[in-house]
Design a protein around this motif. Sequence first.
Motif, mmCIF file in Angstrom:
data_model
loop_
_atom_site.group_PDB
_atom_site.id
_atom_site.type_symbol
_atom_site.label_atom_id
_atom_site.label_comp_id
_atom_site.label_asym_id
_atom_site.label_seq_id
_atom_site.Cartn_x
_atom_site.Cartn_y
_atom_site.Cartn_z
ATOM 1 N N ALA A 96 0.816 -1.215 0.000
ATOM 2 C CA ALA A 96 0.000 0.000 0.000
ATOM 3 C C ALA A 96 0.850 1.266 0.000
ATOM 4 C CB ALA A 96 -0.936 0.000 1.210
ATOM 5 N N GLY A 97 2.071 1.175 0.514
ATOM 6 C CA GLY A 97 2.989 2.300 0.471
ATOM 7 C C GLY A 97 2.910 3.249 1.652
ATOM 8 N N GLN A 98 2.059 2.976 2.621
ATOM 9 C CA GLN A 98 1.941 3.853 3.787
ATOM 10 C C GLN A 98 3.272 3.995 4.522
ATOM 11 O OE1 GLN A 98 -0.686 5.616 4.538
ATOM 12 N NE2 GLN A 98 -2.075 4.697 3.075
ATOM 13 N N CYS A 99 3.979 2.893 4.693
ATOM 14 C CA CYS A 99 5.254 2.931 5.425
ATOM 15 C C CYS A 99 6.312 3.716 4.651
ATOM 16 C CB CYS A 99 5.747 1.525 5.751
ATOM 17 S SG CYS A 99 5.984 0.458 4.325
ATOM 18 N N VAL A 100 6.291 3.613 3.338
ATOM 19 C CA VAL A 100 7.257 4.329 2.498
ATOM 20 C C VAL A 100 7.024 5.837 2.590
ATOM 21 C CG1 VAL A 100 8.110 4.633 0.152
ATOM 22 C CG2 VAL A 100 7.441 2.367 0.935
ATOM 23 N N MET A 101 5.773 6.248 2.586
ATOM 24 C CA MET A 101 5.459 7.674 2.676
ATOM 25 C C MET A 101 5.744 8.231 4.066
ATOM 26 S SD MET A 101 2.032 8.056 0.353
ATOM 27 C CE MET A 101 1.165 6.647 1.038
ATOM 28 N N THR A 102 5.603 7.394 5.090
ATOM 29 C CA THR A 102 5.769 7.851 6.458
ATOM 30 C C THR A 102 7.230 7.880 6.898
ATOM 31 O OG1 THR A 102 3.603 6.921 6.962
ATOM 32 C CG2 THR A 102 4.995 7.454 8.837
ATOM 33 N N ALA A 103 8.028 6.921 6.443
ATOM 34 C CA ALA A 103 9.436 6.836 6.852
ATOM 35 C C ALA A 103 10.342 6.581 5.652
ATOM 36 C CB ALA A 103 9.611 5.738 7.896
ATOM 37 N N PRO A 104 10.414 7.523 4.711
ATOM 38 C CA PRO A 104 11.193 7.300 3.494
ATOM 39 C C PRO A 104 12.692 7.143 3.717
ATOM 40 C CG PRO A 104 10.497 9.584 3.618
ATOM 41 C CD PRO A 104 9.803 8.843 4.741
ATOM 42 N N GLU A 105 13.192 7.616 4.843
ATOM 43 C CA GLU A 105 14.619 7.450 5.137
ATOM 44 C C GLU A 105 14.957 6.001 5.479
ATOM 45 O OE1 GLU A 105 12.582 9.365 6.955
ATOM 46 O OE2 GLU A 105 13.059 11.395 6.313
ATOM 47 N N VAL A 106 13.935 5.236 5.867
ATOM 48 C CA VAL A 106 14.144 3.870 6.339
ATOM 49 C C VAL A 106 13.531 2.831 5.408
ATOM 50 C CG1 VAL A 106 13.721 2.305 8.280
ATOM 51 C CG2 VAL A 106 14.252 4.703 8.712
ATOM 52 N N VAL A 107 12.398 3.167 4.787
ATOM 53 C CA VAL A 107 11.687 2.218 3.936
ATOM 54 C C VAL A 107 11.587 2.782 2.524
ATOM 55 C CG1 VAL A 107 9.599 0.820 3.677
ATOM 56 C CG2 VAL A 107 10.302 1.568 5.952
ATOM 57 N N ASP A 108 11.849 1.942 1.531
ATOM 58 C CA ASP A 108 11.762 2.333 0.123
ATOM 59 C C ASP A 108 10.917 1.288 -0.602
ATOM 60 O OD1 ASP A 108 12.186 3.740 -2.195
ATOM 61 O OD2 ASP A 108 14.349 3.439 -2.249
ATOM 62 N N ARG A 109 10.756 1.439 -1.907
ATOM 63 C CA ARG A 109 10.012 0.475 -2.728
ATOM 64 C C ARG A 109 10.899 -0.064 -3.836
ATOM 65 N NH1 ARG A 109 3.941 1.813 -4.219
ATOM 66 N NH2 ARG A 109 3.141 1.792 -2.121
ATOM 67 N N ARG A 110 10.684 -1.333 -4.155
ATOM 68 C CA ARG A 110 11.359 -1.904 -5.325
ATOM 69 C C ARG A 110 10.676 -1.359 -6.568
ATOM 70 N NH1 ARG A 110 11.397 -7.750 -2.866
ATOM 71 N NH2 ARG A 110 9.370 -7.800 -3.862
ATOM 72 N N PRO A 153 17.596 1.911 12.219
ATOM 73 C CA PRO A 153 17.533 3.352 11.949
ATOM 74 C C PRO A 153 18.177 4.192 13.038
ATOM 75 C CG PRO A 153 15.387 2.525 12.596
ATOM 76 C CD PRO A 153 16.285 1.344 12.474
ATOM 77 N N ALA A 154 18.647 5.347 12.619
ATOM 78 C CA ALA A 154 19.218 6.329 13.546
ATOM 79 C C ALA A 154 18.117 6.831 14.475
ATOM 80 C CB ALA A 154 19.804 7.486 12.756
ATOM 81 N N PRO A 155 18.487 7.251 15.666
ATOM 82 C CA PRO A 155 17.487 7.728 16.631
ATOM 83 C C PRO A 155 16.567 8.818 16.079
ATOM 84 C CG PRO A 155 19.614 7.486 17.711
ATOM 85 C CD PRO A 155 19.846 7.257 16.237
ATOM 86 N N GLU A 156 17.085 9.682 15.227
ATOM 87 C CA GLU A 156 16.242 10.759 14.693
ATOM 88 C C GLU A 156 15.154 10.249 13.741
ATOM 89 O OE1 GLU A 156 20.090 10.927 12.217
ATOM 90 O OE2 GLU A 156 19.609 10.675 14.313
ATOM 91 N N HIS A 157 15.233 8.998 13.302
ATOM 92 C CA HIS A 157 14.223 8.433 12.407
ATOM 93 C C HIS A 157 13.234 7.517 13.129
ATOM 94 C CE1 HIS A 157 16.283 10.139 9.046
ATOM 95 N NE2 HIS A 157 17.388 9.480 9.324
ATOM 96 N N LEU A 158 13.438 7.273 14.409
ATOM 97 C CA LEU A 158 12.592 6.321 15.121
ATOM 98 C C LEU A 158 11.138 6.771 15.245
ATOM 99 C CD1 LEU A 158 14.899 4.889 17.906
ATOM 100 C CD2 LEU A 158 14.054 3.745 15.850
ATOM 101 N N VAL A 159 10.890 8.049 15.404
ATOM 102 C CA VAL A 159 9.504 8.519 15.496
ATOM 103 C C VAL A 159 8.770 8.224 14.191
ATOM 104 C CG1 VAL A 159 8.026 10.555 15.703
ATOM 105 C CG2 VAL A 159 9.964 10.253 17.237
ATOM 106 N N ALA A 160 9.390 8.519 13.066
ATOM 107 C CA ALA A 160 8.765 8.242 11.763
ATOM 108 C C ALA A 160 8.554 6.748 11.562
ATOM 109 C CB ALA A 160 9.613 8.810 10.633
ATOM 110 N N VAL A 161 9.521 5.944 11.986
ATOM 111 C CA VAL A 161 9.386 4.492 11.838
ATOM 112 C C VAL A 161 8.245 3.973 12.709
ATOM 113 C CG1 VAL A 161 10.504 2.263 12.195
ATOM 114 C CG2 VAL A 161 11.776 4.136 11.176
ATOM 115 N N ARG A 162 8.155 4.470 13.927
ATOM 116 C CA ARG A 162 7.036 4.046 14.797
ATOM 117 C C ARG A 162 5.698 4.434 14.181
ATOM 118 N NH1 ARG A 162 10.808 5.428 19.148
ATOM 119 N NH2 ARG A 162 11.404 3.450 20.105
#
Length: 67
Positions: free
Chosen positions: A15-29, A42-51
Amino acid sequence: MLTRVELDEPRCIAAGQCVMTAPEVVDRRDEDGVPVIRTPEPAPEHLVAVRDAVTVRPAAALRLVDR
């Protein structure tokens, strides 16, 4: 404690929700749009987006694991 991002690809509906929310950590093939983890620890500064990405995933395919 180290936090790791894991993707259960067979459960993923791309669906791409995770890619839009945390693009620094999740991408698409490019070939099929299925998410891939770019940064499994992920780096600590990206943890909020990943959560947030874990929260919005529609198929429960993304999770955080504390090690």
